[in-house]
Design a protein around this motif. Sequence first.
Motif, short mmCIF file in Angstrom:
data_model
loop_
_atom_site.label_atom_id
_atom_site.label_comp_id
_atom_site.label_asym_id
_atom_site.label_seq_id
_atom_site.Cartn_x
_atom_site.Cartn_y
_atom_site.Cartn_z
N GLY A 1 45.66 61.19 39.21
CA GLY A 1 44.29 61.69 39.22
C GLY A 1 43.29 60.66 38.72
O GLY A 1 42.36 61.01 37.99
N SER A 2 43.48 59.41 39.10
CA SER A 2 42.60 58.37 38.58
C SER A 2 42.19 57.40 39.68
O SER A 2 42.74 57.38 40.78
CB SER A 2 43.31 57.59 37.46
OG SER A 2 44.47 56.93 37.96
N LEU A 3 41.15 56.58 39.37
CA LEU A 3 40.67 55.53 40.26
C LEU A 3 40.74 54.21 39.52
O LEU A 3 40.41 54.14 38.33
CB LEU A 3 39.22 55.80 40.68
CG LEU A 3 38.93 57.14 41.39
CD1 LEU A 3 37.43 57.30 41.56
CD2 LEU A 3 39.64 57.20 42.73
N SER A 4 41.18 53.15 40.20
CA SER A 4 41.27 51.81 39.60
C SER A 4 40.29 50.87 40.28
O SER A 4 40.14 50.89 41.50
CB SER A 4 42.69 51.25 39.74
OG SER A 4 43.59 51.93 38.89
N ALA A 5 39.64 50.02 39.46
CA ALA A 5 38.73 49.02 39.99
C ALA A 5 39.53 47.89 40.63
O ALA A 5 40.51 47.42 40.08
CB ALA A 5 37.84 48.47 38.88
N ILE A 6 39.10 47.44 41.82
CA ILE A 6 39.76 46.37 42.55
C ILE A 6 38.88 45.13 42.55
O ILE A 6 37.66 45.21 42.59
CB ILE A 6 40.03 46.82 44.02
CG1 ILE A 6 40.91 48.07 44.02
CG2 ILE A 6 40.68 45.71 44.82
CD1 ILE A 6 42.24 47.91 43.31
N ASN A 7 39.53 43.97 42.47
CA ASN A 7 38.81 42.70 42.45
C ASN A 7 37.93 42.57 43.71
O ASN A 7 38.43 42.67 44.82
CB ASN A 7 39.83 41.55 42.42
CG ASN A 7 39.17 40.21 42.14
OD1 ASN A 7 37.99 40.00 42.42
ND2 ASN A 7 39.94 39.30 41.59
N PRO A 8 36.62 42.35 43.54
CA PRO A 8 35.74 42.21 44.72
C PRO A 8 36.15 41.11 45.67
O PRO A 8 35.86 41.18 46.85
CB PRO A 8 34.37 41.91 44.08
CG PRO A 8 34.43 42.54 42.73
CD PRO A 8 35.86 42.34 42.27
N ARG A 9 36.87 40.09 45.17
CA ARG A 9 37.31 39.02 46.07
C ARG A 9 38.19 39.56 47.19
O ARG A 9 38.19 39.04 48.30
CB ARG A 9 38.10 37.98 45.29
CG ARG A 9 37.29 37.15 44.29
CD ARG A 9 38.13 36.03 43.73
NE ARG A 9 37.44 35.28 42.69
CZ ARG A 9 37.50 35.58 41.41
NH1 ARG A 9 38.22 36.62 41.01
NH2 ARG A 9 36.84 34.87 40.52
N SER A 10 38.98 40.60 46.88
CA SER A 10 39.95 41.10 47.86
C SER A 10 39.27 41.88 49.00
O SER A 10 39.89 42.12 50.02
CB SER A 10 40.98 42.01 47.17
OG SER A 10 40.37 43.19 46.67
N VAL A 11 38.00 42.29 48.79
CA VAL A 11 37.32 43.04 49.85
C VAL A 11 36.24 42.21 50.54
O VAL A 11 35.81 42.57 51.64
CB VAL A 11 36.69 44.35 49.29
CG1 VAL A 11 37.75 45.21 48.64
CG2 VAL A 11 35.56 44.05 48.31
N THR A 12 35.82 41.11 49.91
CA THR A 12 34.74 40.31 50.49
C THR A 12 35.10 39.80 51.87
O THR A 12 34.33 39.92 52.83
CB THR A 12 34.39 39.13 49.57
OG1 THR A 12 33.90 39.63 48.32
CG2 THR A 12 33.32 38.25 50.19
N ALA A 13 36.31 39.21 52.00
CA ALA A 13 36.71 38.64 53.29
C ALA A 13 36.82 39.72 54.36
O ALA A 13 36.40 39.54 55.51
CB ALA A 13 38.02 37.89 53.15
N ARG A 14 37.39 40.87 53.99
CA ARG A 14 37.58 41.94 54.96
C ARG A 14 36.25 42.47 55.47
O ARG A 14 36.04 42.62 56.68
CB ARG A 14 38.39 43.08 54.34
CG ARG A 14 38.47 44.32 55.22
CD ARG A 14 39.34 45.39 54.58
NE ARG A 14 38.88 45.77 53.27
CZ ARG A 14 37.85 46.58 53.04
NH1 ARG A 14 37.15 47.07 54.05
NH2 ARG A 14 37.51 46.91 51.81
N ILE A 15 35.33 42.76 54.54
CA ILE A 15 34.04 43.31 54.95
C ILE A 15 33.26 42.26 55.73
O ILE A 15 32.59 42.56 56.72
CB ILE A 15 33.25 43.78 53.72
CG1 ILE A 15 34.01 44.89 53.00
CG2 ILE A 15 31.87 44.29 54.14
CD1 ILE A 15 33.37 45.33 51.70
N GLY A 16 33.37 40.99 55.28
CA GLY A 16 32.70 39.92 56.01
C GLY A 16 33.17 39.83 57.45
O GLY A 16 32.38 39.64 58.37
#
Length: 325
Positions: A56-71
């Motif tokens: 029942g929790s949420l974890s913060a993910i390193n923004p580096r791991s999503v930058t390339a994908r969203i880009g």
Amino acid sequence: MTDHNIALPDDAARELYRAILREGGRIRIADIPEENAETVQTLLDLGLLKPYISTGSLSAINPRSVTARIGADLRAAGTRLLIQAEQLPDLLSDLTDAYDTAPRRHDHTGTFRIVEGPENIRHRISQLSEELCHEALSLQPGGARPTDATDDIITHVSGYLDAGGTMHTIYESAARLDGPTVQLAARLTAIGCHIRVAPFTLTKMVVFDRSVAVIPASADLNAAVFVEDPATVTFLTGVFERFWQLSEGVNWAALAAGSSDSPVHEQVGRLLAQGLTQRSIAGRLGLSERTVAGHIARLRELYDAETLFQLGWQMRGARTGESGG
């Protein structure tokens, strides 16, 4: 909101992300105020938060791991989005800085970090699986994980594999006798994991991208050491590779269906009697040729056969009721 429903973090989302980092990088879903629900959804859609239903929790993910994908998504939308895509690293740079400078609860700085508490350990491992997403090597002694975590495991492993990662896992031999473990292994191998069993005792370990290793720091597994020292990680990776060579493949799907419960040497013997070569038997059973050779050596002793041809002949005769002479 931009084309293709790619929502970039507004001020509220960025502040909420920082607030979660200040709380150690994890927040219970039940503690999220109702007025923040839409902001949380934005962070989830971006991949900056990762849900864990079982806790029942949420974890913060390193923004580096999503930058390339969203880009990449933005670039695929066409030239009208190119400028926005180019601005994305800068847009997330302050969040990346916040991630890098956020305090790590229960961590000690340096190339060896100790993390205490099962939830904190799972949280940090989740982060590593996003940051170091190419290869995971793990030793998993004991039986299955808690059954209520099975769906979470399958979901996160699927995401890891879909992103191009590979997973190799070794269980202890007794895992083949544990129903929940067999069922889990069957589901994991069906989606692309590689799981073998070792005929010796294992100590829990995970290595990500041959860069970071996680090993127990206490006998009760309530603390773990996250190792970033290159020499130590290289040594631990070598240990895993030696164990992998000494381990045996298992047809988990057949075992889960109840159709592969005969001893391995009997399966080898049956295929040998059918005329299959050592290499063919290894491929059919998912074993190494070295392992098959060991089983054949024991069968030769049992049948007092001097050559492989003689062994196959005698076994065919034994199975058809002939003398084999």
